[in-house]
Design an enzyme around this catalytic site. Structure first.
Site, PDB file in Angstrom:
ATOM      1  N   LYS A 218       0.810  -1.216   0.000  1.00 20.88           N
ATOM      2  CA  LYS A 218       0.000   0.000   0.000  1.00 20.88           C
ATOM      3  C   LYS A 218       0.847   1.271   0.000  1.00 20.88           C
ATOM      4  O   LYS A 218       0.297   2.370   0.094  1.00 20.88           O
ATOM      5  CB  LYS A 218      -0.954  -0.002   1.195  1.00 20.88           C
ATOM      6  CG  LYS A 218      -1.972  -1.137   1.162  1.00 20.88           C
ATOM      7  CD  LYS A 218      -2.905  -1.053   2.362  1.00 20.88           C
ATOM      8  CE  LYS A 218      -3.882  -2.227   2.387  1.00 20.88           C
ATOM      9  NZ  LYS A 218      -3.198  -3.501   2.714  1.00 20.88           N
TER      10      LYS A 218
ATOM     11  N   LYS B  46      -8.209   1.329   6.377  1.00 17.10           N
ATOM     12  CA  LYS B  46      -7.533   0.034   6.466  1.00 17.10           C
ATOM     13  C   LYS B  46      -6.089   0.223   6.926  1.00 17.10           C
ATOM     14  O   LYS B  46      -5.494   1.293   6.737  1.00 17.10           O
ATOM     15  CB  LYS B  46      -7.570  -0.701   5.129  1.00 17.10           C
ATOM     16  CG  LYS B  46      -7.153   0.097   3.907  1.00 17.10           C
ATOM     17  CD  LYS B  46      -7.481  -0.689   2.635  1.00 17.10           C
ATOM     18  CE  LYS B  46      -7.290   0.156   1.389  1.00 17.10           C
ATOM     19  NZ  LYS B  46      -7.652  -0.579   0.153  1.00 17.10           N
TER      20      LYS B  46
ATOM     21  N   ARG C 149      -7.916  -9.431  -9.342  1.00 12.71           N
ATOM     22  CA  ARG C 149      -6.518  -9.772  -9.094  1.00 12.71           C
ATOM     23  C   ARG C 149      -5.878 -10.131 -10.437  1.00 12.71           C
ATOM     24  O   ARG C 149      -6.305 -11.067 -11.115  1.00 12.71           O
ATOM     25  CB  ARG C 149      -6.412 -10.941  -8.109  1.00 12.71           C
ATOM     26  CG  ARG C 149      -5.056 -11.646  -8.056  1.00 12.71           C
ATOM     27  CD  ARG C 149      -3.880 -10.738  -7.704  1.00 12.71           C
ATOM     28  NE  ARG C 149      -4.029 -10.029  -6.459  1.00 12.71           N
ATOM     29  CZ  ARG C 149      -3.650 -10.488  -5.275  1.00 12.71           C
ATOM     30  NH1 ARG C 149      -3.109 -11.699  -5.191  1.00 12.71           N
ATOM     31  NH2 ARG C 149      -3.806  -9.738  -4.191  1.00 12.71           N
TER      32      ARG C 149
ATOM     33  N   ARG D   6     -12.713 -11.164  -8.084  1.00 15.43           N
ATOM     34  CA  ARG D   6     -13.118 -11.657  -6.769  1.00 15.43           C
ATOM     35  C   ARG D   6     -14.337 -10.869  -6.311  1.00 15.43           C
ATOM     36  O   ARG D   6     -14.284  -9.640  -6.190  1.00 15.43           O
ATOM     37  CB  ARG D   6     -11.974 -11.528  -5.772  1.00 15.43           C
ATOM     38  CG  ARG D   6     -10.737 -12.297  -6.189  1.00 15.43           C
ATOM     39  CD  ARG D   6      -9.535 -11.962  -5.326  1.00 15.43           C
ATOM     40  NE  ARG D   6      -9.170 -10.554  -5.427  1.00 15.43           N
ATOM     41  CZ  ARG D   6      -8.175  -9.984  -4.751  1.00 15.43           C
ATOM     42  NH1 ARG D   6      -7.453 -10.705  -3.920  1.00 15.43           N
ATOM     43  NH2 ARG D   6      -7.903  -8.697  -4.885  1.00 15.43           N
TER      44      ARG D   6
ATOM     45  N   ARG E 252     -15.517  -6.563   1.324  1.00 12.72           N
ATOM     46  CA  ARG E 252     -14.224  -7.177   1.060  1.00 12.72           C
ATOM     47  C   ARG E 252     -14.411  -8.381   0.149  1.00 12.72           C
ATOM     48  O   ARG E 252     -15.283  -9.209   0.373  1.00 12.72           O
ATOM     49  CB  ARG E 252     -13.556  -7.608   2.362  1.00 12.72           C
ATOM     50  CG  ARG E 252     -13.373  -6.485   3.360  1.00 12.72           C
ATOM     51  CD  ARG E 252     -12.833  -7.002   4.679  1.00 12.72           C
ATOM     52  NE  ARG E 252     -13.746  -7.966   5.310  1.00 12.72           N
ATOM     53  CZ  ARG E 252     -13.439  -8.684   6.387  1.00 12.72           C
ATOM     54  NH1 ARG E 252     -12.255  -8.560   6.940  1.00 12.72           N
ATOM     55  NH2 ARG E 252     -14.329  -9.518   6.907  1.00 12.72           N
TER      56      ARG E 252
ATOM     57  N   ASP F  14      -4.225  -5.401  -7.616  1.00 10.25           N
ATOM     58  CA  ASP F  14      -5.669  -5.386  -7.370  1.00 10.25           C
ATOM     59  C   ASP F  14      -6.269  -4.142  -8.007  1.00 10.25           C
ATOM     60  O   ASP F  14      -5.776  -3.023  -7.791  1.00 10.25           O
ATOM     61  CB  ASP F  14      -5.953  -5.384  -5.867  1.00 10.25           C
ATOM     62  CG  ASP F  14      -5.466  -6.659  -5.188  1.00 10.25           C
ATOM     63  OD1 ASP F  14      -5.296  -7.671  -5.891  1.00 10.25           O
ATOM     64  OD2 ASP F  14      -5.258  -6.634  -3.959  1.00 10.25           O
TER      65      ASP F  14
ATOM     66  N   GLU G 198      -3.719  -1.935  -4.895  1.00 10.11           N
ATOM     67  CA  GLU G 198      -2.548  -2.547  -4.254  1.00 10.11           C
ATOM     68  C   GLU G 198      -1.650  -3.178  -5.303  1.00 10.11           C
ATOM     69  O   GLU G 198      -2.110  -3.611  -6.358  1.00 10.11           O
ATOM     70  CB  GLU G 198      -2.958  -3.632  -3.244  1.00 10.11           C
ATOM     71  CG  GLU G 198      -3.652  -3.119  -2.001  1.00 10.11           C
ATOM     72  CD  GLU G 198      -3.820  -4.197  -0.940  1.00 10.11           C
ATOM     73  OE1 GLU G 198      -3.106  -5.223  -1.003  1.00 10.11           O
ATOM     74  OE2 GLU G 198      -4.660  -4.003  -0.046  1.00 10.11           O
TER      75      GLU G 198
ATOM     76  N   ASN H 294       0.830  -6.246  -4.882  1.00 10.89           N
ATOM     77  CA  ASN H 294       1.213  -7.281  -3.922  1.00 10.89           C
ATOM     78  C   ASN H 294       2.506  -7.968  -4.356  1.00 10.89           C
ATOM     79  O   ASN H 294       2.531  -8.649  -5.388  1.00 10.89           O
ATOM     80  CB  ASN H 294       0.093  -8.313  -3.808  1.00 10.89           C
ATOM     81  CG  ASN H 294      -1.185  -7.707  -3.260  1.00 10.89           C
ATOM     82  OD1 ASN H 294      -1.364  -7.613  -2.058  1.00 10.89           O
ATOM     83  ND2 ASN H 294      -2.074  -7.271  -4.147  1.00 10.89           N
TER      84      ASN H 294
END
Length: 317
Positions: A126, A161, A211, A225, A233, A273, A282, A284
């Site tokens: 992040k 978050k 994703r 997702r 979420r 994401d 994000e 990752n």
């Protein structure tokens, strides 16, 4: 080419093999004839320029409840006796995680570490994404209740978050009335020393959070997702469900801009994401997931593509 592969991950007896990306990578490596060792990050040691771990030779099979076999533990020199280290332990991205990157960085000139440990350390999910703020939803990094209130007044609904959280944990939506904002900031400030991430709420999250997996800077596949009932979420770890998808033109543009930089940094296996087909949230790099679901829907052997890339890099060293 037969490689010795050390997998630094969480305890293997606790994983869910149905969707675990690390396990999928281990199965793929074993099928190629690579020799596998397993150890946890707290088993790392350093002395006299050497980094080693007490590691178990391991074989794996896709049998729930009987998915691995350990051999007798050995003192594995990660610089001299391993060709590849997969750094696959889950966050939190805390001092333990950061220390592991410092130790593995010391053998990265001898052994291929995936992902590159120095660049993992410099690219928390992040924070690294802030380099691409033009693709992001409106975002605030703060510990200040006053700043969070002003941001809420500007955007109507927000999401709060942890800056270094993972797996969809501790993500809260706050409505325009600001109910619970002060209490949540208080709890966040007591729990975490670092600032927190506040973002404008994106209603498009109801349509899914995509994703996208990139391997050495190139798109390998994607899943969408969907949040569970009553959830914002969509992470699979908190009840989200995966569906097949294709990339939008905006997502293609995001990947085209990110790809060369990921490759330059040695971030070989990355999951980004994207919400609403255009909002990057994000990047990752610590322990990306999603490859099993992509293979399920698209038939793409993402684990195999990752090993293709790893083998090329080892051969070129």
């Amino acid at each position: 080419m037969s490689l010795t592969v050390a997998v630094q991950m969480d305890p293997i007896d606790q994983i869910n093999i149905a969707g675990d990306s690390s396990f999928a990578l281990m199965l793929s490596a074993q099928a190629r004839g690579h020799r596998l060792f397993h150890y946890t990050a707290d088993a790392l040691n350093y002395a006299d320029g050497r980094v080693w771990a007490l590691a178990h030779p391991v074989t794996v099979q896709r049998v729930s409840g009987d998915h691995f076999r350990f051999g007798d533990p050995v003192k594995l020199d990660l610089g001299d006796d391993a060709d590849v280290v997969l750094m696959r332990q889950d966050p939190p991205f805390d001092l333990g995680y950061i220390t592991a990157t410092h130790l593995l960085e010391r053998i990265a000139d001898k052994t291929l570490v995936v992902n590159d440990p120095a660049n993992v350390r410099n690219a928390p999910e992040k924070v690294f994404v802030l380099d691409y703020a033009h693709f992001m939803p409106p975002t605030l990094i703060t510990r200040s209740l006053d700043e969070a209130r002003a941001f809420l007044a500007q955007h109507g609904e927000i999401v709060l978050k942890p800056l270094h959280g993972n797996g969809g944990k501790a993500i809260f939506k706050i409505g325009s009335d600001g109910a619970n904002l002060s209490a949540l900031i208080e709890v966040f400030n007591q729990t975490w020393r670092e600032p927190h991430m506040v973002q404008a709420f994106l209603p498009d999250v109801a349509k899914g959070d995509k994703r996208i997996v990139l391997i050495d800077g190139e798109v390998a596949g994607a899943i969408n997702r969907l949040p569970g009932e009553g959830e914002i979420r969509s992470n699979l770890a908190v009840g989200g469900s995966a569906v097949q998808t294709v990339l939008t033109p905006e997502e293609v543009a995001i990947c085209a801009e990110l790809g060369p930089e990921l490759k330059r940094r040695g971030l070989l296996f990355v999951g980004i994401d994207v919400i609403g087909g255009k909002w990057l949230t994000e990047i990752n790099v610590t322990s990306p997931t999603g490859i099993v679901a992509i293979e399920t829907f698209d038939g793409t052997d993402v684990a195999g593509l990752i090993w293709d890339a790893i083998e090329r890099k080892v051969a070129a060293r």
